[in-house]
Design an enzyme around this catalytic site. Structure first.
Site, short mmCIF file in Angstrom:
data_model
loop_
_atom_site.label_atom_id
_atom_site.label_comp_id
_atom_site.label_asym_id
_atom_site.label_seq_id
_atom_site.Cartn_x
_atom_site.Cartn_y
_atom_site.Cartn_z
N ARG A 242 0.86 -1.18 0.00
CA ARG A 242 0.00 0.00 0.00
C ARG A 242 0.90 1.24 0.00
O ARG A 242 1.98 1.23 0.64
CB ARG A 242 -0.91 0.03 1.23
CG ARG A 242 -2.11 -0.91 1.15
CD ARG A 242 -3.12 -0.47 0.08
NE ARG A 242 -4.29 -1.32 -0.02
CZ ARG A 242 -4.47 -2.26 -0.95
NH1 ARG A 242 -3.54 -2.49 -1.86
NH2 ARG A 242 -5.60 -2.95 -0.99
N GLU A 271 -3.01 7.87 -3.97
CA GLU A 271 -3.28 7.52 -5.37
C GLU A 271 -4.76 7.72 -5.69
O GLU A 271 -5.60 7.57 -4.79
CB GLU A 271 -2.84 6.07 -5.66
CG GLU A 271 -3.59 5.01 -4.88
CD GLU A 271 -3.06 3.60 -5.15
OE1 GLU A 271 -1.86 3.36 -4.99
OE2 GLU A 271 -3.90 2.75 -5.50
N HIS A 289 -0.98 0.75 -9.87
CA HIS A 289 -1.68 -0.25 -9.03
C HIS A 289 -2.17 -1.43 -9.88
O HIS A 289 -3.37 -1.71 -9.94
CB HIS A 289 -2.83 0.40 -8.25
CG HIS A 289 -3.21 -0.35 -7.01
ND1 HIS A 289 -3.66 0.27 -5.86
CD2 HIS A 289 -3.22 -1.68 -6.72
CE1 HIS A 289 -3.92 -0.65 -4.93
NE2 HIS A 289 -3.65 -1.84 -5.46
C1 DGY Z 1 -5.96 -5.78 -3.38
O1 DGY Z 1 -6.55 -6.79 -3.72
O2 DGY Z 1 -5.88 -5.41 -2.22
C2 DGY Z 1 -5.37 -4.95 -4.48
O3 DGY Z 1 -4.50 -4.01 -4.02
C3 DGY Z 1 -6.48 -4.29 -5.28
O4 DGY Z 1 -7.45 -3.84 -4.42
#
Ligand code: DGY
Length: 323
Positions: A242, A271, A289
């Site tokens: 994250r 983001e 991402h």
């Molecule tokens: C997750 O699955 O947590 C990815 O980062 C996308 O949300």
């Protein structure tokens, strides 16, 4: 009996949406635009199940919607730091996620970022596209090998383990890691993975540091200026966890000053707004991402949410119940 009313906050794969439509009374998000907090509250008031993603901030405020109809948040994603779990629990809402199905793809992106930043792939592509390539020469754009280098993992859950396997078995990388919850010694032995007793120990020793801890208040800025200063000047930081696990401003300074060699980033603080400091750096590879973004995985994530809903509405405990 009437089918449960279900609302998706974003578009899913065609196959997953079709399966959902067969089973439930579904409201799709045709425009694929993110919901506002007010729209999320309307969803909680009018549907039995709300199916959010990482872009939906399900805060205590959003969860205070009255009268509340929703009984389950079937999150499309493994991470759930965008959901206030305490508030959801207080409101009697079940929360599920989608582990396992995205493990390999997220680990693949971590490997891709390691290769891209160490071998200067982003920089090279920019040169070719700009028409600035003057031809091959022995000293052109030299990167560094990843084969045989030490990989340091912060967090050693499903995705950390998958990265360790790919790096160790595919690239002969010795693996060290820090986690408060170490796996069985037999698992570590198989991957040649050596536990360290602190994050600092990993940072000091690793050539590549890859983050695989969950996003949470406790992990916010886990990698800060002090910890970045412990990394070798030749080392690279990879973040597919994250954005806010890393103090982005401190990372930009470290990259600018070449206190570390480079970074491969799939996630960012705040983001999709990217700190403009990143955009000027040649030694950062920036990806929007994409960890779980393959056709197969995004489809499997939708199916996993549906399996959780089926169990829940059958009165069973969903396989991926978080709370
Ligand atoms: C997750 O699955 O947590 C990815 O980062 C996308 O949300």
């Amino acid at each position: 009996m009437a089918k449960p009313k279900v609302i998706l906050t974003r578009r899913w794969s065609e196959a997953a949406e079709a399966r959902l439509l067969e089973l439930f009374d579904v409201s799709l998000n045709e425009s694929d635009k993110p919901f506002s907090p007010g729209h999320l509250q309307d969803a909680l008031r009018n549907y039995d199940a709300v199916l959010p993603t990482v872009t939906d901030a399900i805060t205590a405020e959003v969860l205070s919607a009255e009268p509340l109809r929703a009984k389950i948040l079937g999150n499309f994603g493994v991470g759930f730091n965008h959901i206030d779990l305490q508030a959801a629990k207080a409101r009697g809402i079940t929360v599920t996620n989608t582990p396992d199905v995205l493990t390999d793809c997220t680990a693949d992106i971590a490997m891709a970022l390691m290769l891209a930043v160490a071998r200067r792939i982003g920089e090279g592509e920019r040169i070719v596209r700009a028409g600035h390539w003057k031809g091959w020469r022995p000293n052109q754009m030299l990167g560094v090998k990843i084969t045989g280098k030490t990989l340091g993992l912060i967090g050693f859950g499903r995705i950390g383990l998958a990265v360790a396997k790919k790096a160790h078995c595919g690239f002969d990388m010795p693996v060290i890691f820090y986690t408060p919850h170490p796996p069985l010694p037999a698992i570590c032995e198989k991957l040649g993975a050596i536990p360290c007793d602190s994050i600092e120990a990993v940072l000091r020793e690793a050539d590549f540091v890859s983050l695989h801890c969950p996003g949470s208040k406790a992990n916010r800025h886990l990698i800060n200026a002090e910890r970045l200063a412990l990394m070798k000047p030749s080392a690279f930081l990879i973040n597919t966890a994250r954005g806010d696990v890393v103090d982005n401003e401190a990372l930009i300074q470290a990259l600018k000053n070449q206190a570390i060699a480079g970074a491969g980033l799939d996630v960012f603080e705040g983001e999709p707004n990217i700190n403009p400091g990143f955009l000027e750096l040649e030694n950062a590879v920036l990806v929007p991402h994409l960890g779980s973004a393959t056709v197969e995985t995004r489809n499997a994530m939708g199916m996993r949410v549906i399996d959780n809903l089926i169990a829940f509405f059958n009165g069973e405990v969903p396989r991926d119940k978080v709370i």
